[in-house]
Design an enzyme around this catalytic site. Sequence first.
Site, PDB file in Angstrom:
ATOM      1  N   PHE A  58       0.834  -1.199   0.000  1.00 40.31           N
ATOM      2  CA  PHE A  58       0.000   0.000   0.000  1.00 40.31           C
ATOM      3  C   PHE A  58       0.870   1.251   0.000  1.00 40.31           C
ATOM      4  O   PHE A  58       1.791   1.381   0.798  1.00 40.31           O
ATOM      5  CB  PHE A  58      -0.894  -0.027   1.236  1.00 40.31           C
ATOM      6  CG  PHE A  58      -1.968   1.012   1.270  1.00 40.31           C
ATOM      7  CD1 PHE A  58      -2.983   1.029   0.318  1.00 40.31           C
ATOM      8  CD2 PHE A  58      -1.989   1.963   2.276  1.00 40.31           C
ATOM      9  CE1 PHE A  58      -3.993   1.978   0.367  1.00 40.31           C
ATOM     10  CE2 PHE A  58      -2.999   2.918   2.339  1.00 40.31           C
ATOM     11  CZ  PHE A  58      -3.997   2.927   1.375  1.00 40.31           C
TER      12      PHE A  58
ATOM     13  N   SER B 192       3.146  -6.666   2.254  1.00 36.85           N
ATOM     14  CA  SER B 192       1.994  -5.983   2.848  1.00 36.85           C
ATOM     15  C   SER B 192       0.715  -6.277   2.062  1.00 36.85           C
ATOM     16  O   SER B 192       0.316  -7.438   1.947  1.00 36.85           O
ATOM     17  CB  SER B 192       2.288  -4.476   2.939  1.00 36.85           C
ATOM     18  OG  SER B 192       1.315  -3.829   3.720  1.00 36.85           O
ATOM     19  N   MET B 193       0.063  -5.275   1.484  1.00 35.44           N
ATOM     20  CA  MET B 193      -1.108  -5.560   0.655  1.00 35.44           C
ATOM     21  C   MET B 193      -0.715  -6.366  -0.578  1.00 35.44           C
ATOM     22  O   MET B 193      -1.539  -7.094  -1.138  1.00 35.44           O
ATOM     23  CB  MET B 193      -1.816  -4.280   0.239  1.00 35.44           C
ATOM     24  CG  MET B 193      -2.662  -3.663   1.337  1.00 35.44           C
ATOM     25  SD  MET B 193      -3.792  -2.435   0.676  1.00 35.44           S
ATOM     26  CE  MET B 193      -4.553  -1.853   2.197  1.00 35.44           C
TER      27      MET B 193
ATOM     28  N   TRP C 232      -0.922  -8.325   4.393  1.00 35.57           N
ATOM     29  CA  TRP C 232      -2.111  -7.668   4.972  1.00 35.57           C
ATOM     30  C   TRP C 232      -3.305  -7.994   4.087  1.00 35.57           C
ATOM     31  O   TRP C 232      -3.251  -7.854   2.860  1.00 35.57           O
ATOM     32  CB  TRP C 232      -1.892  -6.159   5.011  1.00 35.57           C
ATOM     33  CG  TRP C 232      -2.951  -5.366   5.744  1.00 35.57           C
ATOM     34  CD1 TRP C 232      -2.856  -4.858   7.017  1.00 35.57           C
ATOM     35  CD2 TRP C 232      -4.241  -4.958   5.255  1.00 35.57           C
ATOM     36  NE1 TRP C 232      -4.005  -4.170   7.346  1.00 35.57           N
ATOM     37  CE2 TRP C 232      -4.883  -4.220   6.278  1.00 35.57           C
ATOM     38  CE3 TRP C 232      -4.927  -5.152   4.046  1.00 35.57           C
ATOM     39  CZ2 TRP C 232      -6.149  -3.681   6.141  1.00 35.57           C
ATOM     40  CZ3 TRP C 232      -6.203  -4.619   3.909  1.00 35.57           C
ATOM     41  CH2 TRP C 232      -6.802  -3.886   4.946  1.00 35.57           C
TER      42      TRP C 232
ATOM     43  N   ASP D 119       5.618  -6.311  13.990  1.00 29.61           N
ATOM     44  CA  ASP D 119       4.726  -5.687  13.004  1.00 29.61           C
ATOM     45  C   ASP D 119       3.485  -5.125  13.698  1.00 29.61           C
ATOM     46  O   ASP D 119       2.705  -5.855  14.296  1.00 29.61           O
ATOM     47  CB  ASP D 119       4.322  -6.733  11.962  1.00 29.61           C
ATOM     48  CG  ASP D 119       3.678  -6.128  10.730  1.00 29.61           C
ATOM     49  OD1 ASP D 119       3.136  -5.014  10.813  1.00 29.61           O
ATOM     50  OD2 ASP D 119       3.706  -6.796   9.671  1.00 29.61           O
TER      51      ASP D 119
ATOM     52  N   HIS E 163       7.033  -4.308  10.125  1.00 28.94           N
ATOM     53  CA  HIS E 163       6.263  -4.448   8.890  1.00 28.94           C
ATOM     54  C   HIS E 163       7.092  -4.091   7.663  1.00 28.94           C
ATOM     55  O   HIS E 163       6.895  -4.656   6.581  1.00 28.94           O
ATOM     56  CB  HIS E 163       5.027  -3.535   8.965  1.00 28.94           C
ATOM     57  CG  HIS E 163       4.094  -3.700   7.805  1.00 28.94           C
ATOM     58  ND1 HIS E 163       3.368  -4.849   7.596  1.00 28.94           N
ATOM     59  CD2 HIS E 163       3.759  -2.856   6.780  1.00 28.94           C
ATOM     60  CE1 HIS E 163       2.619  -4.717   6.507  1.00 28.94           C
ATOM     61  NE2 HIS E 163       2.853  -3.521   5.995  1.00 28.94           N
TER      62      HIS E 163
END
Length: 300
Positions: free
Chosen positions: A101, A169-170, A194, A215, A247
């Site tokens: 993201f 992440s995303m 995520w 994280d 993270h």
Amino acid sequence: MHPRSQPRSRTVRSLWAGAVATVGLVVALIPGAGNAGAADNPYERGPAPTTSSIEAARGSYAVSQTSVSSLSVTGFGGGTIYYPTSTADGTFGAVAISPGFTATQSSIAWLGPRLASQGFVIFTIDTNTTLDQPASRGDQLLAALDYLTQRSSVRTRIDASRLGVMGHSMGGGGTLEAAKDRTSLQAAIPLTGWNTDKTWPEVRTPTLIVGADGDTIAPVATHSEPFYNSLPASLDKAYLELNGATHLTPNSSNTTIAKYSISWLKRFVDNDARYEQFLCPLPRPSLTIEEYRGNCPHTS
């Protein structure tokens, strides 16, 4: 001792050494002999691995790269392809990697040459917008693989049946989405992933989930651990929780991430059993590993 014993012993050893050398010469002259592993598995690439070789900043292949403009593709935002320069070993497996993201491909760029130098074609991509959600990032990873294998300038270097996905992440959440949507993928590696979807029983792709103990954006208790636990018990899967990490740890060069990503991709994209030694027995907690769970790779 009989006075002739020692000379006779040397003579016997000499005759034995000569016989061994002769056998070795005959074996060497037989096409393919002495390379049984490669004959058994035509996808093996590179020399036999060692801990040093998978922890090294670069593998045995020289790497070239080429930029792909967003204007020349559809379904994702372009990116950079890293690939072994030589074609002497034939085709390679390929992996698309998505950033997270608000991020661009620069955040995952270190993985490009590091993984490619071990014998893969690696595509670090930009997404259509930096705000794209995991489901969209999954679609974009698949679009990038399709471009890579069908239209890219390196398509002839790629074995289109041996593909994987990674993401941060995303992009890690998108990695799971891509694996769910395309079960033919050979490997998936979400890095501090995520996603609002916590359950992935549909995944059939060998998956290594990497979380970080520190994280606070995608805490392992609400992301990586539920992801891992929801994967089918019969699946080749593993959960690596980094120690002393956050993270954003996957956004810069990290030997532990590289070591186990290489081993996972080699084992499942290349079907290379030489790398099982790094995955089984399961790695123990260490200065860089908080926890490791998983099953030993199923034999092919």
